[in-house]
Design a protein around this motif. Structure first.
Motif, PDB file in Angstrom:
ATOM      1  N   SER A   1       6.033  11.485  -3.913  1.00  0.00           N
ATOM      2  CA  SER A   1       6.118  10.535  -5.169  1.00  0.00           C
ATOM      3  C   SER A   1       7.724  10.179  -4.828  1.00  0.00           C
TER       4      SER A   1
ATOM      5  N   SER B   1       9.633   8.379   1.357  1.00  0.00           N
ATOM      6  CA  SER B   1       8.830   7.749   0.098  1.00  0.00           C
ATOM      7  C   SER B   1       9.658   6.932  -0.743  1.00  0.00           C
TER       8      SER B   1
ATOM      9  N   PHE C   1       0.964  -1.257  -0.064  1.00  0.00           N
ATOM     10  CA  PHE C   1       0.019   0.044  -0.181  1.00  0.00           C
ATOM     11  C   PHE C   1       0.663   1.417  -0.036  1.00  0.00           C
TER      12      PHE C   1
ATOM     13  N   ARG D   1       8.925   2.865  -1.376  1.00  0.00           N
ATOM     14  CA  ARG D   1       8.864   2.236  -2.715  1.00  0.00           C
ATOM     15  C   ARG D   1      10.063   1.168  -2.789  1.00  0.00           C
TER      16      ARG D   1
ATOM     17  N   GLN E   1       1.811   3.345  -2.064  1.00  0.00           N
ATOM     18  CA  GLN E   1       1.388   4.580  -2.919  1.00  0.00           C
ATOM     19  C   GLN E   1       0.577   5.590  -1.917  1.00  0.00           C
ATOM     20  N   TRP E   2      -0.171   4.707  -1.085  1.00  0.00           N
ATOM     21  CA  TRP E   2      -1.211   5.442  -0.068  1.00  0.00           C
ATOM     22  C   TRP E   2      -0.525   6.081   1.206  1.00  0.00           C
ATOM     23  N   ILE E   3       0.585   5.546   1.498  1.00  0.00           N
ATOM     24  CA  ILE E   3       1.064   5.787   2.824  1.00  0.00           C
ATOM     25  C   ILE E   3       2.209   6.808   2.524  1.00  0.00           C
TER      26      ILE E   3
END
Lengths: 306, 331, 299
Positions: free
Chosen positions: C54, C90, C46, C94, C48-50
């Motif tokens: 970017s 971020s 999850f 990723r 991309q929501w956390i």
């Protein structure tokens, strides 16, 4: 015994031939060999000269024999990025890699043998616990990162040791430790578990029943047997060393073969990477040959077994 | 030899020996109050099923119980006039391999694979008799000859894997006997040998024993071997000696039902039986020995009393005794 | 065979016992490693929501921002930014996806092939086994990183090429262990019975042998994920792993090397992530082995 050694030497030669063949196949399969072996921006002339040198107009088996012939004469071609003969580059860089490997091996052995042995002898004691923690950390720490952290601490913050490059004996400490540390972890576990097996054996009980002091029981009767499985895994350990040395040389800007390997990939310098593969491969086979012979000396049960 | 009384004759006297294994959440009572004596030159049998505590008793005598895990928690082991449980580890080492030696069950594993036979037999000689070089070698050769190993000069430099099982066990015996120990502990030394090799080995040990006057403790589950080798026999069950007596006496009149069962399960030569007797049930779990006599669940003659209380020692004259309510009640 | 009959006729209370014992096992799970692994998995799934930013958004004006606990640090970039002003936190999130997904692909591909080879090699025995073992030994002995360098030289640098080059090594490791297990399971009675009643070989392998080596496979897979993360990050560090702009942890460490003295955070945190992930996997795998498969101390 001699028969056994003879057989192993034959096997080693076979291995060398196998590596050479692999390199040849690789060199002919990744593109036009004339381009692979010349610098990227070189003209048509240079490529034609190279094609002639490689004998590209001849059938493949003749090219192959020619390649083997050059290999035997230690002619690995010239680097495409700076034109220096690959053999010369390798000969210049080999000592740095090997001395670093040796220092790392000494670090690894000096840590793992006592820790593994003591961990097995004093099961669940403080030293066993320390050995376990070190083994876990060593296994889990990325060597490139632990090397960098050591540089920050010892070279940048405390300014005790040089941060990179090869110089006096001080310059060996950080890279040697970084390389040895990663290898140490696996060895501690191996020594410990094999020592535990041996300590539970009847012949160790028998040695105690003879009234031998514990130091002799461990040092003479247990250790030698415990080291046999460790030797069996030495080819894996060697692999770990080679992996590690590529990374560690990169971290510490160490002028060794590993650095050449990485650089040649970046610069697309095929002759150099071909040379690196042949050097590492031969070295690997020779060490294994040596270990096999050592094994036969330590373990009287080894006989000629094809 | 003047004025010898029974007390002087005793080489080994074990009193109330208890060796327990301490496991994560249980205590395994491998040896639970064992007492017996071995006179000089005597061969004493220690008999029982596997798991009855025989081997652990032997290891306790040498103070070589598995570490960590097992511990001798109580008792006395008098070797002549010294209690082996009172002396230091250093002093104990002077006993091991010198005054007492052991032959273990499996000759395949009790020799170190990476040292030559000569080296391994020579070790106790160098260590305890302080002999070196030629002198030590002569003694090693003598020992190998004594156990009838052919061509000892050539075999001296060979390694264990070059010996057969029976020959290895002889090497182990030679290793134990070079220093002329006063006590030899033989822990089922013939279990893993072929029957013919077994008979040879038994004969050899008996001869050596008679020549040297060494006392022997024979550990076995085979009453046939006891009959052949021993003067006295101690029957062990669940970590205790349940019956002790002279071999002839026990064979003639076994008192304990367990001894009787053991004897009935031995196929005797000449005496044909319709079927071999088999002891029902399993030996008890030594982590939770039932109250009372541990044999009662398997005993064909168990009484209510047997389930409540462990039977006291009933003397049968001399040093012979039994722990059984049948005998105790009977008198 | 005997085992299955026993289980089918076992009273219902046996089920209760099993549930209870699995509960007591669950209570002994190593808490910290499990928590770390859960967090990493959540990041990977999850992310991309956390993630607050970017992972690839460049913001040159905000380059080399320090972590929040420094005076100039802001909560906007919890762990600071790199030389292009990308948010480290971020990127780490990723990076978890990159590392874990790559490892899982390799486990699926290499592990699957390795298990199949190990089953066949161990069950067939004889010449087939001998030849396969030789091959496996050769692969195991090769220095992975060097081979990967050459491979990347030949086929170029991509996510897929890293998977392709790591898979054979993993397959060899799986094949070796599974073969050993298969050898011993092969000798058990239920296999003999299955053979006698004419069960086809593939069925014996799938129905009788595979379930019995399954625990070993699970333990091995757990430990190997850690090993793969290390290898992948080493390759990324050397510049032959996952290509940028994908934020692989190893690559992030390499990026920060030039700025060790001025911006340590670029290097420190990705390394810590690798360490935490691999250490947790090793500890968890160790616990799993002790629980599921206590015989294999040496795995």
């Amino acid at each position: 015994m001699l028969k056994y050694i003879g057989f192993r030497i034959f096997q080693a030669l076979l291995g060398l031939w196998f590596i050479a063949t692999l390199v040849f196949i690789l060199s002919r399969s990744i593109g036009d060999p004339a381009e692979v072996f010349t610098a990227r921006n070189s003209g048509v002339d240079a490529r034609e000269i190279m094609a002639a040198k490689l004998g590209l107009d001849r059938p493949v088996h003749e090219q192959y024999l020619k390649f083997l012939g050059q290999l035997v004469r230690l002619d690995l071609g010239d680097s495409v990025s700076n034109g220096i003969p690959v053999t010369q580059i390798l000969v210049e860089r080999m000592p740095a890699t090997f001395t670093l490997g040796l220092v790392a091996l000494i670090f690894a052995l000096a840590l793992s043998l006592p820790l593994g042995v003591l961990g097995a002898v004093y099961r669940d004691s403080a030293i066993d616990w320390i050995a376990k923690v070190l083994a876990f950390l060593g296994q889990s720490m990325p060597p490139f990162w632990s090397g960098i952290m050591l540089i920050i601490l010892f070279a940048v913050v405390w300014e005790m040791l040089p941060p990179a490059g090869k110089g006096g004996w001080q310059s060996y400490i950080l890279p040697g430790f970084t390389l040895g540390w990663g290898v140490m972890a696996g060895m501690v576990r191996l020594v410990r578990s094999s020592m535990m097996d041996v300590l539970d054996s009847d012949y160790v009980a028998m040695a105690r029943a003879k009234g031998l002091p514990e130091a002799v029981v461990i040092g003479k009767h247990a250790l030698r047997n415990a080291l046999l499985p460790v030797l069996t895994y030495s080819s894996l350990v060697l692999g770990a060393f080679m992996n590690g040395s590529v990374v560690v040389e990169q971290v510490f800007a160490w002028p060794g073969i590993g650095t050449s390997a990485v650089q040649s990939v970046v610069r697309r310098d095929f002759p150099v990477i071909q040379g690196v593969v042949i050097v590492f491969g031969s070295f690997f086979i020779l060490i294994n040959l040596f270990v096999d012979i050592l094994y036969a000396v330590i373990d009287p049960r080894i006989k000629y077994t094809p | 030899m003047v004025n010898r009384n029974a007390e002087d004759d005793i080489l080994l006297r074990v009193e109330g020996l208890k060796t327990y294994f301490f496991q994560r959440n249980a205590v395994l009572k491998a040896v639970d109050g064992v007492s017996f004596t071995v006179a000089q030159g005597e061969a004493v049998g220690l008999v029982g099923e596997s798991g009855s505590g025989k081997t652990m008793t032997c290891l306790s005598l040498m103070r070589l119980v598995p570490q960590p895990g097992a511990r001798i928690v109580e008792g006395e082991i008098w070797f002549k006039d010294e209690n082996l449980l009172d002396i230091t580890e250093h002093e104990m080492r002077a006993y091991r391999g010198h005054r007492m030696a052991i032959i273990m069950q499996d000759p395949q594993t009790s020799l170190n694979p990476v040292y030559s036979i000569g080296e391994q037999v020579a070790e106790p000689v160098r260590l305890h008799l302080k002999e070196r070089g030629q002198q030590a070698m002569t003694r090693v050769l003598d020992a190998l000859r004594a156990v009838r190993i052919p061509r000892p000069e050539q075999r001296l430099v060979q390694y264990p894997h070059q010996f057969s099982g029976g020959m290895r066990q002889r090497v182990v015996a030679a290793m134990g006997l070079t220093t002329q120990p006063e006590l030899l502990i033989a822990d089922e030394p013939t279990t893993s040998l072929d029957v013919t090799i077994q008979a040879q080995f038994l004969r050899l040990i008996r001869e050596l024993q008679q020549e040297s006057g060494t006392s022997v403790i024979w550990v076995t589950h085979d009453l046939g071997i006891v009959a052949q080798m021993c003067d006295r026999v101690n029957v062990m069950y669940a970590g205790r000696i349940v019956e002790s007596g002279r071999v002839r006496q026990i064979y003639k009149e076994p008192q304990h039902p367990y001894t009787r069962a053991l004897l009935d399960s031995v196929p005797l030569m000449g005496a044909r039986r319709d079927k071999l007797y088999q002891i029902e049930g399993q030996p008890p779990d030594l982590r939770s020995i039932p109250q009372g006599c541990p044999f009662w669940p398997r005993c064909p003659e168990a009484m209510d009393k047997c389930k409540e209380q462990y039977p006291p020692r009933t003397s049968l004259g001399g040093q012979d005794f039994v722990h059984c309510w049948l005998t105790e009640e009977g008198r | 065979m005997a085992n299955t009959t026993m289980q089918t006729v076992a009273p219902a209370s046996a089920w209760l016992v099993r549930v209870r014992s699995s509960l007591s096992v669950a209570r002994r799970v190593p808490k910290i490693p499990t928590a770390v692994l859960l967090v990493l998995m959540i990041f990977a799934l999850f992310g991309q929501w956390i993630a607050p930013h970017s992972p690839v958004a460049v913001d040159m004006a905000n380059s080399f921002a320090p972590p929040v606990w420094h005076e100039e640090g802001t909560a906007n970039n919890l762990l600071g930014t790199d030389k292009l002003g990308r948010d480290i936190f971020s990127r780490l999130i990723r990076g978890a996806r990159v590392s874990l997904s790559l490892s899982l692909f390799v486990i699926a591909l290499g592990g699957g092939v390795g298990v199949a080879l190990g089953l066949i090699s161990g069950y067939a025995g004889g010449k087939v086994d001998a030849v396969m073992q030789r091959g496996i030994e050769v692969i195991l002995a090769m220095p992975t990183i060097l081979v990967a360098l050459v491979f990347v030289f030949a086929v170029g640098r991509s996510f897929e090429s890293v998977i392709l080059i790591l898979s054979p090594f993993l397959a060899a490791r799986f094949a070796r262990i599974v073969r050993g297990e298969t050898l011993s399971v092969r000798e058990r009675d239920f296999v003999a019975i299955a053979k006698v009643i004419g069960t086809p070989t593939w069925m014996i392998l799938l129905r009788h042998i595979l379930p019995n080596v399954f625990n070993t496979i699970i333990v091995l897979a757990t430990l190997e994920v850690g090993h793969l993360i290390l290898l992948e990050s080493s390759l990324s560090f050397l510049g032959v792993g996952v290509p940028p702009p994908q934020p692989a942890w190893g690559l992030m460490v390499a990026d920060g090397r030039e700025f060790l003295t001025s911006a340590y955070w670029i290097t420190l945190f990705p390394g810590l992530c690798i360490l935490a992930a691999v250490l947790s996997l090793n500890l968890f795998g160790d616990w799993l082995r002790d629980t599921l498969d206590p015989r294999r101390r040496q795995l």
